[in-house]
Motif scaffolding. Sequence first.
Motif, short mmCIF file in Angstrom:
data_model
loop_
_atom_site.label_atom_id
_atom_site.label_comp_id
_atom_site.label_asym_id
_atom_site.label_seq_id
_atom_site.Cartn_x
_atom_site.Cartn_y
_atom_site.Cartn_z
N TYR A 192 0.81 -1.23 -0.09
CA TYR A 192 -0.18 -0.04 0.00
C TYR A 192 0.86 1.35 -0.06
O TYR A 192 1.93 1.45 0.75
N VAL A 193 0.39 2.23 -0.81
CA VAL A 193 0.76 3.50 -0.58
C VAL A 193 0.21 4.13 0.75
O VAL A 193 -1.03 4.09 0.98
N ASN A 231 5.32 5.61 -1.42
CA ASN A 231 4.94 4.39 -2.06
C ASN A 231 5.39 3.21 -1.08
O ASN A 231 6.05 3.10 0.03
N TRP A 232 4.94 1.80 -1.79
CA TRP A 232 5.05 0.68 -1.10
C TRP A 232 6.55 0.27 -0.49
O TRP A 232 6.74 -0.05 0.47
N SER A 233 7.48 1.09 -1.36
CA SER A 233 8.89 0.50 -1.01
C SER A 233 9.42 1.49 -0.30
O SER A 233 10.74 1.41 0.40
N TYR A 279 -4.18 15.18 12.39
CA TYR A 279 -3.27 14.54 11.38
C TYR A 279 -3.77 13.14 11.29
O TYR A 279 -4.20 12.58 12.06
N TYR A 280 -4.10 12.89 9.81
CA TYR A 280 -4.62 11.45 9.54
C TYR A 280 -3.74 10.71 8.66
O TYR A 280 -3.16 11.46 7.61
N CYS A 281 -3.62 9.43 8.87
CA CYS A 281 -3.05 8.59 7.96
C CYS A 281 -4.00 7.96 7.00
O CYS A 281 -5.26 7.78 7.59
N ALA A 282 -3.53 7.46 5.89
CA ALA A 282 -4.59 7.01 5.19
C ALA A 282 -3.56 5.73 4.21
O ALA A 282 -2.60 5.97 4.10
N ALA A 283 -4.51 5.29 3.55
CA ALA A 283 -3.71 3.97 2.73
C ALA A 283 -4.44 3.83 1.37
O ALA A 283 -5.64 4.04 1.30
N ARG A 284 -3.77 3.52 0.49
CA ARG A 284 -4.24 3.55 -0.95
C ARG A 284 -3.61 2.23 -1.75
O ARG A 284 -2.26 2.24 -1.53
#
Length: 121
Positions: free
Chosen positions: A30-31, A50-52, A92-97
């Motif tokens: 996930y991003v 990004n994922w890496s 502050y929010y974290c999010a996944a994509r």
Amino acid sequence: QLQASGGGLVQAGGSLRLSCAASGLTFSSYVMGWFRQAPGKEREFVTSINWSGRSTSTADSVKGRFTISRDNAKNTVYLQMNSLKPEDTAVYYCAARYGNIATTSTDFGSWGQGTHLTVSS
């Protein structure tokens, strides 16, 4: 699930690190992103990775002061915030994509509950 933590009260010029622990998803695929919302304002993009961990995107307003990083072994993304300013005060929010790196909130499908940061002058 995304669980953000590390917010608090800090003086202007200070530093703080936020963490976001992920569960229930293949984190390394996930991003991850950080967004923030100040009182009375729209939610805005802060930074994403990004994922890496080899590619990031950062808003001009925090570039050079905030750094995103991730530890895929710990399923955690971090936001290191330095030289904090009163205008950084926000939730502050974290999010996944799942997909390519992005900077728009509508591109992120999973969200944490938010952690408060207050920067005093």
